[in-house]
Design a protein around this motif. Structure first.
Motif, PDB file in Angstrom:
ATOM      1  N   HIS A   9      19.756  61.612  84.746  1.00  0.00           N
ATOM      2  CA  HIS A   9      19.162  61.690  86.073  1.00  0.00           C
ATOM      3  C   HIS A   9      17.941  62.613  86.094  1.00  0.00           C
ATOM      4  O   HIS A   9      16.902  62.271  86.674  1.00  0.00           O
ATOM      5  N   VAL A  10      18.056  63.765  85.447  1.00  0.00           N
ATOM      6  CA  VAL A  10      16.934  64.714  85.413  1.00  0.00           C
ATOM      7  C   VAL A  10      15.763  64.132  84.629  1.00  0.00           C
ATOM      8  O   VAL A  10      14.599  64.251  85.038  1.00  0.00           O
ATOM      9  N   ILE A  11      16.045  63.485  83.511  1.00  0.00           N
ATOM     10  CA  ILE A  11      14.973  62.860  82.723  1.00  0.00           C
ATOM     11  C   ILE A  11      14.289  61.766  83.540  1.00  0.00           C
ATOM     12  O   ILE A  11      13.057  61.638  83.524  1.00  0.00           O
ATOM     13  N   ALA A  12      15.074  60.978  84.269  1.00  0.00           N
ATOM     14  CA  ALA A  12      14.487  59.927  85.108  1.00  0.00           C
ATOM     15  C   ALA A  12      13.625  60.537  86.213  1.00  0.00           C
ATOM     16  O   ALA A  12      12.555  59.997  86.535  1.00  0.00           O
ATOM     17  N   CYS A  13      14.065  61.657  86.785  1.00  0.00           N
ATOM     18  CA  CYS A  13      13.277  62.320  87.839  1.00  0.00           C
ATOM     19  C   CYS A  13      11.928  62.788  87.306  1.00  0.00           C
ATOM     20  O   CYS A  13      10.882  62.527  87.913  1.00  0.00           O
ATOM     21  N   VAL A  14      11.955  63.489  86.190  1.00  0.00           N
ATOM     22  CA  VAL A  14      10.718  64.025  85.620  1.00  0.00           C
ATOM     23  C   VAL A  14       9.798  62.882  85.187  1.00  0.00           C
ATOM     24  O   VAL A  14       8.586  62.920  85.440  1.00  0.00           O
ATOM     25  N   THR A  15      10.343  61.867  84.558  1.00  0.00           N
ATOM     26  CA  THR A  15       9.551  60.722  84.129  1.00  0.00           C
ATOM     27  C   THR A  15       8.922  60.016  85.317  1.00  0.00           C
ATOM     28  O   THR A  15       7.745  59.626  85.270  1.00  0.00           O
ATOM     29  N   LEU A  16       9.679  59.860  86.381  1.00  0.00           N
ATOM     30  CA  LEU A  16       9.165  59.193  87.572  1.00  0.00           C
ATOM     31  C   LEU A  16       8.009  59.968  88.197  1.00  0.00           C
ATOM     32  O   LEU A  16       6.986  59.392  88.568  1.00  0.00           O
ATOM     33  N   VAL A  17       8.144  61.274  88.263  1.00  0.00           N
ATOM     34  CA  VAL A  17       7.070  62.105  88.820  1.00  0.00           C
ATOM     35  C   VAL A  17       5.813  61.994  87.962  1.00  0.00           C
ATOM     36  O   VAL A  17       4.704  61.815  88.475  1.00  0.00           O
ATOM     37  N   VAL A  18       5.972  62.098  86.653  1.00  0.00           N
ATOM     38  CA  VAL A  18       4.811  62.036  85.754  1.00  0.00           C
ATOM     39  C   VAL A  18       4.144  60.665  85.838  1.00  0.00           C
ATOM     40  O   VAL A  18       2.911  60.573  85.915  1.00  0.00           O
ATOM     41  N   LEU A  19       4.920  59.600  85.853  1.00  0.00           N
ATOM     42  CA  LEU A  19       4.335  58.256  85.889  1.00  0.00           C
ATOM     43  C   LEU A  19       3.623  57.983  87.209  1.00  0.00           C
ATOM     44  O   LEU A  19       2.577  57.322  87.224  1.00  0.00           O
ATOM     45  N   VAL A  20       4.150  58.489  88.298  1.00  0.00           N
ATOM     46  CA  VAL A  20       3.473  58.308  89.585  1.00  0.00           C
ATOM     47  C   VAL A  20       2.158  59.074  89.600  1.00  0.00           C
ATOM     48  O   VAL A  20       1.135  58.588  90.095  1.00  0.00           O
ATOM     49  N   LEU A  21       2.160  60.276  89.034  1.00  0.00           N
ATOM     50  CA  LEU A  21       0.924  61.060  89.013  1.00  0.00           C
ATOM     51  C   LEU A  21      -0.126  60.478  88.074  1.00  0.00           C
ATOM     52  O   LEU A  21      -1.326  60.679  88.281  1.00  0.00           O
TER      53      LEU A  21
END
Length: 114
Positions: A9-21
């Motif tokens: 879940h944490v990896i998905a959160c960080v990945t999602l933030v980076v990909l959106v940015l």
């Protein structure tokens, strides 16, 4: 299993933030992060790849969130009625019906008037 799910879940959160940015907006804000007209993926290839990766990260994030919610509701689905019910009951024995108690004694300094 719980710590593995939290890690995913944490990896998905960080990945999602980076990909959106990393995605470039309509105003061209993607240039801040190094995105320009000519890139390694071509002019439209990076946008398509980032969109697919973002959708995948969002799906993983959504699924792990739903699993956490389901697990949480299962833990709290049937709570105990009361902790008082589980405690042992200690009752004081009641006095028999025919027995009377003696009156309280008066202090030694007082005399009875008869």
């Amino acid at each position: 299993m719980n710590s593995l799910m939290i890690t995913i879940h944490v990896i998905a959160c960080v990945t999602l933030v980076v990909l959106v940015l990393l995605q470039s907006g309509k105003e061209g804000m993607g240039i801040i992060f190094g995105g320009g007209g000519g890139s390694v993926f071509g002019s439209t290839g990076a946008g398509n790849l980032l969109s697919k990766l973002t959708a995948g990260a969002a799906t993983v994030f959504f699924l792990t969130s739903m699993i956490f919610t389901y697990v949480s509701t299962q833990k709290h689905a049937s709570p105990k009625e009361s902790i008082v019910i589980d405690m042992p009951v200690t009752q004081t024995p009641a006095a028999p019906a025919g027995v009377t108690t003696a009156p309280a004694e008066e202090p030694a300094g007082q005399e009875k008037n008869q």
